[in-house]
Design a protein around this motif. Sequence first.
Motif, short mmCIF file in Angstrom:
data_model
loop_
_atom_site.label_atom_id
_atom_site.label_comp_id
_atom_site.label_asym_id
_atom_site.label_seq_id
_atom_site.Cartn_x
_atom_site.Cartn_y
_atom_site.Cartn_z
N UNK A 461 0.83 -1.20 0.00
CA UNK A 461 0.00 0.00 0.00
C UNK A 461 0.87 1.26 0.00
N UNK A 462 1.88 1.28 0.85
CA UNK A 462 2.75 2.45 0.92
C UNK A 462 3.46 2.68 -0.40
N UNK A 463 3.99 1.62 -1.00
CA UNK A 463 4.72 1.77 -2.26
C UNK A 463 3.78 2.24 -3.38
N UNK A 464 2.56 1.75 -3.39
CA UNK A 464 1.59 2.19 -4.40
C UNK A 464 1.29 3.68 -4.25
N UNK A 465 1.16 4.14 -3.01
CA UNK A 465 0.91 5.56 -2.77
C UNK A 465 2.16 6.39 -3.08
N UNK A 466 3.33 5.88 -2.71
CA UNK A 466 4.58 6.59 -3.01
C UNK A 466 4.77 6.72 -4.52
N UNK A 467 4.37 5.71 -5.26
CA UNK A 467 4.42 5.76 -6.72
C UNK A 467 3.64 6.97 -7.23
N UNK A 468 2.47 7.21 -6.65
CA UNK A 468 1.65 8.34 -7.07
C UNK A 468 2.31 9.68 -6.71
N UNK A 469 2.96 9.72 -5.56
CA UNK A 469 3.70 10.94 -5.17
C UNK A 469 4.83 11.20 -6.15
N UNK A 470 5.57 10.15 -6.51
CA UNK A 470 6.69 10.29 -7.43
C UNK A 470 6.21 10.71 -8.82
N UNK A 471 5.02 10.24 -9.21
CA UNK A 471 4.45 10.66 -10.49
C UNK A 471 4.19 12.17 -10.48
N UNK A 472 3.66 12.65 -9.36
CA UNK A 472 3.43 14.09 -9.23
C UNK A 472 4.76 14.84 -9.19
N UNK A 473 5.76 14.21 -8.56
CA UNK A 473 7.09 14.83 -8.49
C UNK A 473 7.71 14.91 -9.88
N UNK A 474 7.47 13.90 -10.70
CA UNK A 474 7.98 13.92 -12.08
C UNK A 474 7.38 15.09 -12.86
N UNK A 475 6.09 15.32 -12.65
CA UNK A 475 5.45 16.46 -13.31
C UNK A 475 6.05 17.77 -12.82
N UNK A 476 6.31 17.87 -11.53
CA UNK A 476 6.94 19.06 -10.96
C UNK A 476 8.29 19.32 -11.64
N UNK A 477 9.10 18.27 -11.79
CA UNK A 477 10.41 18.42 -12.41
C UNK A 477 10.28 18.84 -13.87
N UNK A 478 9.28 18.29 -14.54
CA UNK A 478 9.09 18.60 -15.96
C UNK A 478 8.78 20.08 -16.14
N UNK A 479 8.00 20.64 -15.24
CA UNK A 479 7.68 22.08 -15.33
C UNK A 479 8.88 22.96 -15.04
N UNK A 480 9.89 22.39 -14.39
CA UNK A 480 11.09 23.17 -14.03
C UNK A 480 12.30 22.78 -14.87
N UNK A 481 12.04 22.12 -15.97
CA UNK A 481 13.12 21.75 -16.86
C UNK A 481 14.06 20.70 -16.29
N UNK A 482 13.56 19.83 -15.41
CA UNK A 482 14.36 18.74 -14.89
C UNK A 482 15.23 19.11 -13.72
N UNK A 483 14.96 20.25 -13.08
CA UNK A 483 15.75 20.66 -11.90
C UNK A 483 14.82 20.94 -10.74
N UNK A 484 15.33 20.70 -9.51
CA UNK A 484 14.53 20.92 -8.32
C UNK A 484 14.40 22.38 -7.98
#
Length: 484
Positions: A461-484
């Motif tokens: 359950x935790x890993x499935x939810x973390x996967x969704x967080x990381x998916x949102x984090x990937x979108x965040x990085x994409x909007x910033x050109x791959x940088x934090x």
Amino acid sequence: MMDEIIYKLGCFRETNNIKNQPDVNTVETLREIDRNIMSWSDTVHYQDNPIIVDHCHGEIITDLQGNNYIDTQMWHSSCNFGYRNMEIEKGLRHQLDQLPQVSGDFLHAEKLLLAKEVENAIFERTGLHGRISFNVGGTLVVEDALKIVRHHTGKSKVAAFMGAYHGRSLTVSGLSSSHRYRQPFGEFPYRAEQFAFPDPADCYYELPEDQSQSDYYARMITKRFENDFYGLATDEDQELGAFFLELCQGRGYTIPPLDFYQKFVPQLQQRGMLMVDDEIQIGMFRTGKLFAFEHFNIKPDIITLSKSFSNGLSPVSLVWARSDLVSPDKFGPGHAHSNFANHSLGTAAALATWKYMLSQNYETTIPQKGNYYLSRLQELKKKYWFIGSVDGLGLLLNMVFQHPDGRPLKGLGKVAVTLAQDNDYFYQGRPYRLILNAGGLSCEGLKLAPYLDISYAEIDRTVALLDQVLMKLATYLQTRGGDA
């Protein structure tokens, strides 16, 4: 107004029914108190929107709005055995009816029995007899350890690792490596001598091609003692009384090679330096062993315990030291004392925790669950380009965020923490949020410390939810050109 808020919270807790949760005005009133009256000096305010917790159980805490959060860090490993562990709470409730308070000038049975349990466990693993004293929190037993070191060696300076965390009192801030803990408070004349720690995500030295971090860093430690012009030692003596070891670093749950400490600890002990093993965050079976030092084939001279020592209930902490360091003729009454150091609720909670812990089969189950959890994290690593590495020892786990060229994605761990806390994610049709913890010297990853009784289904359950967080984090990085 205060009575009205307390009444509404009482009704909510009595029913635990989301339909009867406190109204928006009640929650806003509490947040207004936080904004205008609370000091923001504690770690609550690392987040812009701190959770106002109402109740908890197992690995889940629930806020006043009825949001359920899966806690992947269990209060920085203070609740290894889960929130509301009934077997442990039973011991505390009995003491509340029997001996809820007692002066530290007296003895009581739980204090003595607890000390004997811990001394037995350390003797079984080291062959060394020791003596034990209690205090209230982790920083305070590190202070007590410093007193023992100074008293025995006569030396004020000690060593610690870069990246280490030992506490934030004015004295112990001099051991914790981060400058920001000391920055507001002036000079620290007895600041620890800092040595580099092997960390795949952060290489302090330019390494020779034929040497590993572990070999090279250990060599850099022993080299400092080879002649007096390196500033620490002569053949007969050295300035440092002790080395404070956080065997797996709490900052990033960074795990060194298992032979790392053998390369320098025995040599420094032969020189008369004491080895202080800070097990406050990584002991109590977190790594799959009762004590983390068991993985590394060393024998500490002093050991500190806190956090999960009482599973976060009525906090009490402990320092064990070799008998010859703290024999009554050398380290007598009054050398180390705090008014609530031996409080009866704390010792009862710790004794119940100790009995519960040893009744489990953790040396078998935790490595198995840890390997499974790590395998699930490795699946996520294959899915997301910005996960540079995952690692674990028992149920002490980490995930590092990196650029493809290996540079850390600085601060991305903090972004993940906020995304996980402030948004709903779904598992089998039910909404959850995650409590994550940023890790690494530049907050370039996540560190995970789930409760030790976690089931395989809960890991999934935790890993499935973390996967969704990381998916949102990937979108965040994409909007910033791959940088934090």
